[in-house]
Design an enzyme around this catalytic site. Structure first.
Site, PDB file in Angstrom:
ATOM      1  N   GLY A 132       0.822  -1.222   0.000  1.00 54.74           N
ATOM      2  CA  GLY A 132       0.000   0.000   0.000  1.00 54.74           C
ATOM      3  C   GLY A 132       0.844   1.255   0.000  1.00 54.74           C
ATOM      4  O   GLY A 132       2.072   1.195  -0.043  1.00 54.74           O
ATOM      5  N   ARG A 166      -1.437  -9.137  -2.761  1.00 50.43           N
ATOM      6  CA  ARG A 166      -0.849  -9.260  -4.097  1.00 50.43           C
ATOM      7  C   ARG A 166       0.627  -8.890  -4.015  1.00 50.43           C
ATOM      8  O   ARG A 166       1.054  -8.258  -3.047  1.00 50.43           O
ATOM      9  CB  ARG A 166      -1.552  -8.311  -5.086  1.00 50.43           C
ATOM     10  N   ASP A 204       1.188  -9.107   1.579  1.00 51.85           N
ATOM     11  CA  ASP A 204       0.020  -8.393   1.038  1.00 51.85           C
ATOM     12  C   ASP A 204      -0.819  -9.396   0.249  1.00 51.85           C
ATOM     13  O   ASP A 204      -0.401 -10.524   0.014  1.00 51.85           O
ATOM     14  CB  ASP A 204       0.469  -7.225   0.127  1.00 51.85           C
ATOM     15  N   TYR A 215     -14.865   4.459   6.508  1.00 52.72           N
ATOM     16  CA  TYR A 215     -13.444   4.388   6.864  1.00 52.72           C
ATOM     17  C   TYR A 215     -13.215   5.015   8.244  1.00 52.72           C
ATOM     18  O   TYR A 215     -12.589   4.414   9.109  1.00 52.72           O
ATOM     19  CB  TYR A 215     -12.640   5.130   5.799  1.00 52.72           C
TER      20      TYR A 215
HETATM   21  C1  VAH Z   1      -7.898   8.967   2.950  1.00 57.30           C
HETATM   22  N1  VAH Z   1      -5.470   9.220   2.800  1.00 57.30           N
HETATM   23  O1  VAH Z   1      -7.993   9.990   2.305  1.00 57.30           O
HETATM   24  C2  VAH Z   1      -6.548   8.689   3.613  1.00 57.30           C
HETATM   25  C3  VAH Z   1      -6.470   9.337   4.968  1.00 57.30           C
HETATM   26  C4  VAH Z   1      -6.883  11.396   6.290  1.00 57.30           C
HETATM   27  C5  VAH Z   1      -6.979  10.767   4.961  1.00 57.30           C
HETATM   28  O2  VAH Z   1      -7.110   8.602   5.917  1.00 57.30           O
HETATM   29  O3  VAH Z   1      -8.784   8.177   3.070  1.00 57.30           O
END
Ligand code: VAH
Length: 314
Positions: free
Chosen positions: A9, A34, A32, A140
């Site tokens: 990543g 892959r 990972d 997320y």
């Molecule tokens: C995202 N780069 O944009 C990540 C990060 C704070 C942003 O968690 O999802």
């Protein structure tokens, strides 16, 4: 021995090389779902590994006598919005597997990345404090906030030495822009060099906390090398760095590429960016384990353009 899960990543691919430089290539196992780039594959041991498969994770830890795990596998904000169920599975189950293996005494120390995405639209946006309202509105962010709660629980309940930092948006040139909302700040450099024009998916005033990858890697090594008793926060440390808007990074790039032009067309990622802080107070990390960032916007722009111009010229 160290195992990096999610070594291909954005962070993992550079973290692997950095840790191999510190601890020796054969002492850092990359893994990972892959295979990764030649640099990663040729510089030390690699395992194809599904982070959601407990038995597979356990077997790799057994096989290589792993003591420390850096769990870098996750779906980032924009991608997670398109695959909520899978994002939750991957982001959470991979963490539970590693926490439970540590609880069983199979792992001595864990690094797990959180994010400024744990903050939401009700969080104070400027110099967001370490302790504050956190109502994340992205899959997320919810997974990262939940993960922080579990990390703190496993430390308090079972003594698991898991350490975490809330990364801001990270900017690097060794991997292409990924599924992050902050990745506009990576993509803009590719487009400036290749097309001299960028169609930005965020509005010009969208300020976000950002950091150059080298600073983030130093913070990661720093918190893992700190003495156990110095880690006073076992949920996750705020990590600041710099903060800029698309129009500010555009202006900085334009100093180097005068005929670079930009347009702003917000897409679904605008709502994600608007839910996040503009800047972060990371004084706790400064105090507890001597954190400080080095790259400002000017230095970041220089190093990104220098390296990407070389890489893209090939
Ligand atoms: C995202 N780069 O944009 C990540 C990060 C704070 C942003 O968690 O999802």
């Amino acid at each position: 021995k160290i195992l990096i899960i999610g070594a291909c990543g954005q962070i993992g691919s550079e973290l692997t090389l950095k840790l191999r430089g510190i601890y020796g290539n054969d002492n850092v196992v990359a893994s990972d779902i892959r295979e990764g780039n030649a640099n990663l594959m040729e510089s030390g041991p690699f395992e194809i590994l599904n982070a959601m498969d407990f038995d597979a994770v356990s077997a790799v830890i057994e096989k290589h006598q792993i003591e420390e795990v850096y769990l870098m596998a996750a779906l980032l904000s924009a991608t997670a919005e398109k695959n909520p169920a899978f994002a939750w599975e991957l982001n959470m189950n991979s963490l539970f597997h590693v926490l439970n293996l540590a609880k069983e005494g199979k792992i001595k120390k864990i690094f797990w990345p959180s994010s400024i995405a744990v903050f939401g639209p009700t969080t104070p946006r400027v110099m967001t404090p370490q302790y504050t309202v956190m109502e994340p509105s992205t899959v997320y962010g919810i997974s990262k906030q939940t993960g922080e709660r579990w990390c703190e629980y496993y430390f308090n309940k079972y003594g698991v030495d898991v350490r975490s930092i809330r990364y801001p948006g990270l900017i690097s040139w060794t991997t292409p822009p990924g599924g992050g909302t902050t990745d506009y700040a990576v993509d803009i450099f590719y487009k400036a060099i290749e097309d001299k024009h960028y169609n930005c998916f965020l509005s010009e005033k969208s300020a976000l906390p950002m950091m150059y990858m080298d600073d983030a890697l130093n913070a990661t090594v720093g918190i893992m090398q700190a003495k156990k008793e110095d880690i006073k926060i076992r949920s996750s440390y705020n990590l600041g760095g710099i903060s800029f808007t698309p129009e500010e990074i555009y202006a900085e790039i334009k100093k180097h590429i005068p005929d670079f032009t930009i347009e702003y067309n917000s897409d679904f990622r605008q709502a994600i960016a608007d839910s996040w802080p503009a800047s972060i107070d990371d004084s706790a990390a400064q105090t507890d384990w001597n954190w400080s960032h080095k790259y400002d916007l000017e230095a970041l722009t220089k190093v990104m353009l220098e390296n990407l111009t070389r890489v893209l010229a090939k």
